[in-house]
Design a protein around this motif. Structure first.
Motif, short mmCIF file in Angstrom:
data_model
loop_
_atom_site.label_atom_id
_atom_site.label_comp_id
_atom_site.label_asym_id
_atom_site.label_seq_id
_atom_site.Cartn_x
_atom_site.Cartn_y
_atom_site.Cartn_z
N GLU A 4 0.86 -1.18 0.00
CA GLU A 4 0.00 0.00 0.00
C GLU A 4 0.90 1.23 0.00
N VAL A 5 0.70 2.11 -0.98
CA VAL A 5 1.54 3.31 -1.11
C VAL A 5 0.70 4.54 -0.77
N THR A 6 1.22 5.37 0.14
CA THR A 6 0.54 6.59 0.56
C THR A 6 1.45 7.78 0.28
N PHE A 7 0.87 8.83 -0.29
CA PHE A 7 1.63 10.05 -0.60
C PHE A 7 1.15 11.17 0.32
N LYS A 8 2.10 11.91 0.87
CA LYS A 8 1.77 13.06 1.71
C LYS A 8 2.51 14.29 1.16
N ASN A 9 1.79 15.37 1.05
CA ASN A 9 2.33 16.65 0.58
C ASN A 9 2.84 16.60 -0.86
N LEU A 10 2.36 15.65 -1.64
CA LEU A 10 2.65 15.61 -3.07
C LEU A 10 1.57 14.80 -3.76
N ARG A 11 1.43 15.03 -5.04
CA ARG A 11 0.43 14.29 -5.82
C ARG A 11 0.90 12.86 -6.03
N ALA A 34 1.53 -14.11 2.64
CA ALA A 34 0.52 -13.25 3.27
C ALA A 34 1.12 -11.94 3.80
N SER A 35 2.35 -11.63 3.46
CA SER A 35 3.00 -10.42 3.97
C SER A 35 2.37 -9.17 3.38
N GLU A 36 2.40 -8.11 4.17
CA GLU A 36 1.86 -6.83 3.73
C GLU A 36 2.91 -5.75 3.95
N GLY A 37 2.88 -4.76 3.08
CA GLY A 37 3.80 -3.63 3.21
C GLY A 37 3.06 -2.32 3.10
N GLN A 38 3.54 -1.33 3.83
CA GLN A 38 2.97 0.02 3.76
C GLN A 38 4.13 0.97 3.49
N LEU A 39 4.01 1.72 2.42
CA LEU A 39 5.04 2.69 2.05
C LEU A 39 4.44 4.08 2.13
N THR A 40 5.11 4.96 2.85
CA THR A 40 4.67 6.35 2.95
C THR A 40 5.74 7.22 2.31
N VAL A 41 5.33 8.01 1.32
CA VAL A 41 6.23 8.92 0.63
C VAL A 41 5.76 10.33 0.94
N GLU A 42 6.67 11.14 1.49
CA GLU A 42 6.27 12.49 1.85
C GLU A 42 7.40 13.46 1.54
N ILE A 43 7.02 14.68 1.19
CA ILE A 43 7.98 15.75 0.91
C ILE A 43 7.83 16.79 2.01
N HIS A 61 8.68 -4.92 10.62
CA HIS A 61 9.99 -4.33 10.30
C HIS A 61 9.74 -2.93 9.74
N THR A 62 10.43 -1.94 10.29
CA THR A 62 10.24 -0.55 9.86
C THR A 62 11.57 0.06 9.46
N VAL A 63 11.57 0.74 8.30
CA VAL A 63 12.76 1.43 7.83
C VAL A 63 12.31 2.78 7.28
N SER A 64 13.07 3.83 7.59
CA SER A 64 12.77 5.13 7.00
C SER A 64 14.07 5.79 6.57
N HIS A 65 13.96 6.65 5.58
CA HIS A 65 15.14 7.35 5.07
C HIS A 65 14.73 8.72 4.56
N GLU A 66 15.60 9.69 4.75
CA GLU A 66 15.33 11.06 4.33
C GLU A 66 16.49 11.53 3.46
N GLU A 67 16.17 12.03 2.29
CA GLU A 67 17.18 12.51 1.36
C GLU A 67 16.53 13.53 0.43
N ASP A 68 17.36 14.29 -0.25
CA ASP A 68 16.81 15.33 -1.13
C ASP A 68 16.25 14.75 -2.44
N ASP A 69 16.67 13.55 -2.83
CA ASP A 69 16.20 12.92 -4.06
C ASP A 69 15.24 11.78 -3.71
N LEU A 74 14.02 6.18 -1.98
CA LEU A 74 13.23 4.97 -2.19
C LEU A 74 14.13 3.74 -2.32
N ASP A 75 15.19 3.86 -3.12
CA ASP A 75 16.11 2.74 -3.30
C ASP A 75 16.81 2.36 -2.00
#
Length: 114
Positions: A4-11, A34-43, A61-69, A74-75
């Motif tokens: 499931e992909v969620t976008f915040k502050n961008l289209r 039966a695994s599920e994933g949730q991806l949140t992309v925000e600017i 399992h949770t992982v987050s990363h912040e970068e200008d690109d 995402l990678d």
């Protein structure tokens, strides 16, 4: 497996969703069906913040990363998640091997002779 992909502050962008689904598909060998994933992309302040949460084998399992690109962020998130899931799978497999005869310092042939 479902992502499931969620976008915040961008289209919502189709290419980001497709890239995420492709990368999530590569994690399939470490996950149960039966695994599920949730991806949140925000600017925020011109930085891309990507957070990935995967529920597999009864654990979260949770992982987050912040970068200008966005693409780089995402990678890196998926690479880090792959490393974590690989280690988790190796630990599960090693735990099953603890009871094996080889783990006690004996070979199978020596046990059969006795």
């Amino acid at each position: 497996m479902h992502l499931e992909v969620t976008f915040k502050n961008l289209r919502p962008r189709k290419e980001v969703r497709e890239r995420a689904e492709l990368l999530f598909g590569k994690l399939e060998r470490f996950l149960e069906p039966a695994s599920e994933g949730q991806l949140t992309v925000e600017i925020e302040h011109q930085d891309a913040i990507v957070e990935l949460i995967v529920n597999a084998w009864g654990e979260t399992h949770t992982v987050s990363h912040e970068e200008d690109d966005l693409r780089t962020s995402l990678d890196k998130v998926f690479h880090t998640m792959e490393t974590r899931l690989r280690r988790h799978k190796e630990r599960r497999v090693d735990a099953r091997r603890v009871g094996a005869p080889e783990a006690d310092g004996f070979t199978v042939a020596e046990i059969e002779e006795a």
